[in-house]
Design a protein around this motif. Structure first.
Motif, mmCIF file in Angstrom:
data_model
loop_
_atom_site.group_PDB
_atom_site.id
_atom_site.type_symbol
_atom_site.label_atom_id
_atom_site.label_comp_id
_atom_site.label_asym_id
_atom_site.label_seq_id
_atom_site.Cartn_x
_atom_site.Cartn_y
_atom_site.Cartn_z
ATOM 1 N N VAL A 140 32.181 39.792 40.063
ATOM 2 C CA VAL A 140 33.039 40.924 40.373
ATOM 3 C C VAL A 140 32.658 42.082 39.464
ATOM 4 O O VAL A 140 32.380 41.889 38.285
ATOM 5 C CB VAL A 140 34.527 40.552 40.151
ATOM 6 C CG1 VAL A 140 35.425 41.737 40.388
ATOM 7 C CG2 VAL A 140 34.922 39.405 41.050
ATOM 8 N N ASN A 141 32.688 43.285 40.026
ATOM 9 C CA ASN A 141 32.428 44.501 39.284
ATOM 10 C C ASN A 141 33.776 45.209 39.137
ATOM 11 O O ASN A 141 34.273 45.784 40.097
ATOM 12 C CB ASN A 141 31.420 45.345 40.081
ATOM 13 C CG ASN A 141 30.914 46.540 39.332
ATOM 14 O OD1 ASN A 141 31.613 47.136 38.528
ATOM 15 N ND2 ASN A 141 29.690 46.919 39.633
ATOM 16 N N ALA A 142 34.397 45.135 37.945
ATOM 17 C CA ALA A 142 35.770 45.609 37.775
ATOM 18 C C ALA A 142 35.880 46.711 36.735
ATOM 19 O O ALA A 142 35.132 46.730 35.762
ATOM 20 C CB ALA A 142 36.661 44.442 37.359
ATOM 21 N N PHE A 148 41.539 41.437 39.352
ATOM 22 C CA PHE A 148 40.943 40.822 40.533
ATOM 23 C C PHE A 148 41.431 39.392 40.612
ATOM 24 O O PHE A 148 41.904 38.825 39.627
ATOM 25 C CB PHE A 148 39.409 40.939 40.552
ATOM 26 C CG PHE A 148 38.684 40.156 39.493
ATOM 27 C CD1 PHE A 148 38.244 38.869 39.734
ATOM 28 C CD2 PHE A 148 38.409 40.732 38.264
ATOM 29 C CE1 PHE A 148 37.554 38.158 38.759
ATOM 30 C CE2 PHE A 148 37.718 40.028 37.293
ATOM 31 C CZ PHE A 148 37.290 38.741 37.541
#
Length: 168
Positions: A140-142, A148
């Motif tokens: 995941v790119n958060a 998330f």
């Protein structure tokens, strides 16, 4: 031709001075070190349809009222913890169903435009007891402060929902 010892020492000293980092390089290294680890808040929720509503200990989490999470009318907080993770040292958390969540920082992406926040590439996986993979790898790119979710594991008549929020 043989060089005098003094000339060799000067040459060796001069070469080593060429590798002394500049102040800018030292600042970049310090920034990279700061980005080498990240703090995260992890919440483990139990979603059911038992009509009890959302546990007040969960706090404000508007995502629970939207699909797919809205398919459950009740959420109970099972665990809330703070973890620190890095590329070299992933963090682990034992889940209520005896599986193990492993989270690691993969990368820190600097903003491409001024004023945009850094983004954190986080990987998560879930292992069954005995080492078999349940969820092999989720990346995941958060943004910082953004939660998330990893969900879908059956648990005691409902489902486990894991929320992960990056807090650098």
């Amino acid at each position: 031709m043989r060089l005098p010892l003094f000339a060799l020492l000067v040459a060796a000293f001069g070469l080593s001075l060429g590798h002394v980092p500049s102040v800018a390089h030292a600042q970049d290294a310090a920034a990279a070190q700061a980005d080498a680890s990240v703090s995260m808040e992890i919440v483990v929720l139990h979603g059911t349809n038992d009509g009890t509503g959302i546990d007040s200990k969960i706090g404000k989490m508007p995502e629970l009222a939207k699909p797919p999470f809205s398919s459950y009318n009740s959420y109970k907080l099972l665990d809330r913890s703070k973890q620190t993770s890095s590329k070299a040292s992933p963090s682990t958390l034992k889940l209520p169903n005896d599986r193990v969540l492993q989270i690691s920082l993969k990368d820190v992406v600097q903003p491409s435009k001024k004023g945009e926040p850094k983004r954190y590439v986080i990987s998560a996986s879930i292992q069954n007891p005995g080492g078999k993979t349940f969820l092999p790898l989720l990346e995941v790119n958060a943004k910082a402060g953004e939660t998330f979710f990893v969900a879908g594991q059956n648990h005691k008549g409902g489902v486990l929902v894991i929320g992960i929020k990056v807090n650098p």
